[in-house]
Design a protein around this motif. Structure first.
Motif, PDB file in Angstrom:
ATOM      1  N   UNK A   1      -6.185   7.726 -16.858  1.00 30.21           N
ATOM      2  CA  UNK A   1      -7.422   8.010 -16.126  1.00 30.21           C
ATOM      3  C   UNK A   1      -7.909   6.820 -15.294  1.00 30.21           C
ATOM      4  N   UNK A   2      -6.976   6.166 -14.639  1.00 30.52           N
ATOM      5  CA  UNK A   2      -7.366   5.031 -13.789  1.00 30.52           C
ATOM      6  C   UNK A   2      -7.644   5.483 -12.352  1.00 30.52           C
ATOM      7  N   UNK A   3      -7.155   6.660 -12.009  1.00 36.77           N
ATOM      8  CA  UNK A   3      -7.456   7.322 -10.737  1.00 36.77           C
ATOM      9  C   UNK A   3      -6.928   6.593  -9.505  1.00 36.77           C
ATOM     10  N   UNK A   4      -5.887   5.779  -9.664  1.00 35.42           N
ATOM     11  CA  UNK A   4      -5.221   5.191  -8.498  1.00 35.42           C
ATOM     12  C   UNK A   4      -4.579   6.309  -7.667  1.00 35.42           C
TER      13      UNK A   4
ATOM     14  N   UNK B   1      -8.846  14.326  -9.200  1.00 33.90           N
ATOM     15  CA  UNK B   1      -8.413  14.189 -10.593  1.00 33.90           C
ATOM     16  C   UNK B   1      -9.032  15.273 -11.486  1.00 33.90           C
TER      17      UNK B   1
ATOM     18  N   UNK C   1       0.840  -1.194   0.000  1.00 33.55           N
ATOM     19  CA  UNK C   1       0.000   0.000   0.000  1.00 33.55           C
ATOM     20  C   UNK C   1       0.875   1.243   0.000  1.00 33.55           C
ATOM     21  N   UNK C   2       0.636   2.153  -0.938  1.00 33.44           N
ATOM     22  CA  UNK C   2       1.377   3.404  -0.975  1.00 33.44           C
ATOM     23  C   UNK C   2       0.988   4.230   0.245  1.00 33.44           C
TER      24      UNK C   2
ATOM     25  N   UNK D   1       2.547   9.256  -8.176  1.00 33.67           N
ATOM     26  CA  UNK D   1       3.406   8.612  -9.172  1.00 33.67           C
ATOM     27  C   UNK D   1       3.664   7.159  -8.775  1.00 33.67           C
ATOM     28  N   UNK D   2       3.923   6.974  -7.470  1.00 33.54           N
ATOM     29  CA  UNK D   2       4.252   5.631  -6.985  1.00 33.54           C
ATOM     30  C   UNK D   2       3.077   4.676  -7.134  1.00 33.54           C
ATOM     31  N   UNK D   3       1.850   5.232  -7.065  1.00 31.33           N
ATOM     32  CA  UNK D   3       0.660   4.384  -7.144  1.00 31.33           C
ATOM     33  C   UNK D   3       0.184   4.200  -8.569  1.00 31.33           C
ATOM     34  N   UNK D   4       0.592   5.078  -9.471  1.00 30.30           N
ATOM     35  CA  UNK D   4       0.070   5.053 -10.843  1.00 30.30           C
ATOM     36  C   UNK D   4       0.574   3.813 -11.584  1.00 30.30           C
ATOM     37  N   UNK D   5      -0.324   3.091 -12.269  1.00 31.39           N
ATOM     38  CA  UNK D   5       0.123   1.936 -13.053  1.00 31.39           C
ATOM     39  C   UNK D   5       1.141   2.331 -14.124  1.00 31.39           C
TER      40      UNK D   5
ATOM     41  N   UNK E   1      -6.928   7.884  -5.283  1.00 35.24           N
ATOM     42  CA  UNK E   1      -7.251   6.953  -4.196  1.00 35.24           C
ATOM     43  C   UNK E   1      -6.193   6.973  -3.091  1.00 35.24           C
ATOM     44  N   UNK E   2      -4.929   7.270  -3.425  1.00 35.86           N
ATOM     45  CA  UNK E   2      -3.891   7.238  -2.388  1.00 35.86           C
ATOM     46  C   UNK E   2      -3.461   8.618  -1.904  1.00 35.86           C
TER      47      UNK E   2
END
Lengths: 229, 254
Positions: free
Chosen positions: B221-224, B235, B78-79, B171-175, B227-228
């Motif tokens: 546009x996955x919006x991870x 967004x 988890x970030x 950035x760390x959470x983005x796919x 979420x973190x």
């Protein structure tokens, strides 16, 4: 002539996504019109072939086809470029990684549904666009729809399309900078509706596979026969 | 004082220096108090490592109250740890149980090279800021407060964007390793206010180009990120950046 603004569209992250979004929305509009045409199959041979004849009679049809092909190619080319960059820059090496609830099934599978749609598209074009039209368009399409293998491929194609659009439609608006507390919920809902309607392609093919059109014709025939008596 | 101490095992990324190869190493931490923050637990482990003449684990921290953006760790995948919209310094050991094995990793992003152990170099974000994340003002006496009217809603939205602490979690959470939530927030906090409007086109163009040059990924546009984000940056700020960039490109004279 300063082409800096064109270069920015091609060589920046947001520029490329802009092209992907605009072409994606154009393809979305096309596929809805396509679905409308397929619905004519259920009205019968005359309606469907009449529509096809009308399309083919238009002297601009070749240019429309070329334009559509160009939109497809632009969408694919920008997607490949963007994906290649993402693949190089994505965080990697996490021993453990949990998604945090932002991704959806549709968004996480965009690449896979894209490949499935592309494979289907190639098959579809070779089979129908460059297929044997001598039996008539209605006959060609409905004959294919009576083949379970073809319908299997067709259903898989439309499901992939539905999943792709479930993320793609609303995502395009975000990329174009359209995000508004009033309108975004409607855009997201509308995008899902468009995605869901893609299942219509599958339903129409299954309709012919189950020969429901014959049953409908039989029913008409019986009604007409009783009335004549 | 409660005496409900417990012990955990932390598996930490150890890397001697920039560019070097690293590996995960396990350490047992006895006597963990549930009232400790996660970073305090690492402090205790480090004191123990120093006593044993081993090199302490390097990690970033400054304010330890969730407002500076220094700390940033991936805890058990988890970030910023398991708490929602939180920084890792605000994570407390009461979230864990006796005997837990906790995996601790740095941001693993190409544009944030790991310097040592858990410390990642996030100066790529500073270079995006230097490209245009400011307004140009003549020096001199401070202008009158409230001389320029600002719509209350715009002020609120600009404040929400300005809450970004630049921790790099997005950035760390983005796919795809995209920094668009960060850059979007930094463009938005100025584009929303009258003081930022005169330079908004050049700012959006320059900051996006600087972001691309740093080798961040693209937004899908996955919006991870949303979420973190410890500051809950929305967004909608990415959409505003897209808008400012596209309008700047097509309509401004640049």
């Amino acid at each position: 002539m300063d082409l800096g603004f064109v270069k920015r569209v091609i060589f920046t992250s947001i520029g490329r996504k802009f092209v992907m979004a605009v072409t994606g929305l154009a393809l979305g509009a096309f596929i809805i019109v396509h679905l409308g045409a397929n619905l004519l199959l259920m009205k019968g041979e005359e309606s469907y072939n009449g529509y096809v004849a009308l399309l083919l009679a238009n002297p601009l049809i070749l240019y429309a086809e070329l334009g559509l092909a160009a939109i497809f190619l632009l969408h694919i080319a920008t997607a490949v470029w963007v994906r290649w960059e993402d693949w190089r820059n994505a965080p990697s090496g996490y021993e453990e990684r949990r998604w945090q609830g932002g991704r959806t099934l549709g968004s996480a599978t965009m690449l896979y549904t894209a490949i499935a749609i592309l494979a289907f598209l190639v098959y579809h074009i070779v089979d129908f666009r460059f297929g044997d039209h001598s039996v008539g368009f209605y006959q060609m399409v409905t004959a294919a729809f009576r083949d379970p293998v073809f319908v299997g491929i067709y259903v898989a194609g439309s499901l992939a399309l539905a999943l792709h659009l479930s993320h793609g439609m609303q995502s395009s608006f975000q990329t174009l900078g359209v995000n508004h507390p009033k309108y975004t919920p409607f855009i997201k809902f509308g995008g899902l509706l468009v995605a869901l309607s893609m299942i219509g392609f599958a339903l129409i093919s299954v309709y012919f596979l189950l020969e429901l059109d014959h049953r409908k014709a039989e029913h008409h025939y019986q009604v007409a026969a009783t009335e004549a008596r | 004082m409660s005496d409900n101490k417990f012990s955990v095992t932390v598996r930490v990324w150890r890397q001697a220096g920039p560019g070097g190869k690293g590996r995960m190493e396990s350490y047992k931490v006895p006597d963990v108090s549930p009232d400790m923050s996660f970073l305090e637990m690492l402090d205790v482990l480090n004191e123990d490592l120093v006593r044993r003449d081993e090199s302490p684990i390097a990690f970033d921290s400054d304010c330890r109250e969730g407002i500076c953006g220094c700390c940033g760790l991936v805890v058990n995948g988890d970030v910023h740890g398991p708490d929602e919209h939180s920084t890792v310094c605000q994570l407390h050991m009461r979230r864990f149980r006796d005997g837990d094995v906790i995996t601790v990793e740095p941001w693993r992003v190409k544009s944030f090279p790991v310097l040592k152990d858990l410390v990642a170099d996030r100066s790529s974000l500073d270079r995006i800021m230097a490209a245009g994340g400011y307004i140009s003002v003549n020096t001199g006496a401070a202008p009158d407060a409230n001389a320029i009217p600002v719509d209350k809603d715009d002020a609120e939205e600009a404040m929400d964007a300005a809450a970004c602490i630049g921790c790099g979690a997005c950035v760390a959470a983005c796919p795809n390793g995209s920094a668009m939530l960060f850059t979007g927030a930094k463009i938005s906090q100025l584009a929303l206010l009258p003081q930022g409007k005169p330079e908004k086109a050049r700012r959006a163009l320059a900051m996006v180009e600087a972001m691309d040059a740093e080798g961040f990924g693209n937004c899908a546009n996955e919006y991870e990120c949303e979420a973190v984000c410890p500051k809950d940056v929305k967004v909608a700020n990415i959409a505003r950046m897209n808008r400012e960039f596209l309008l700047g490109n097509f309509l401004s004279k640049r």
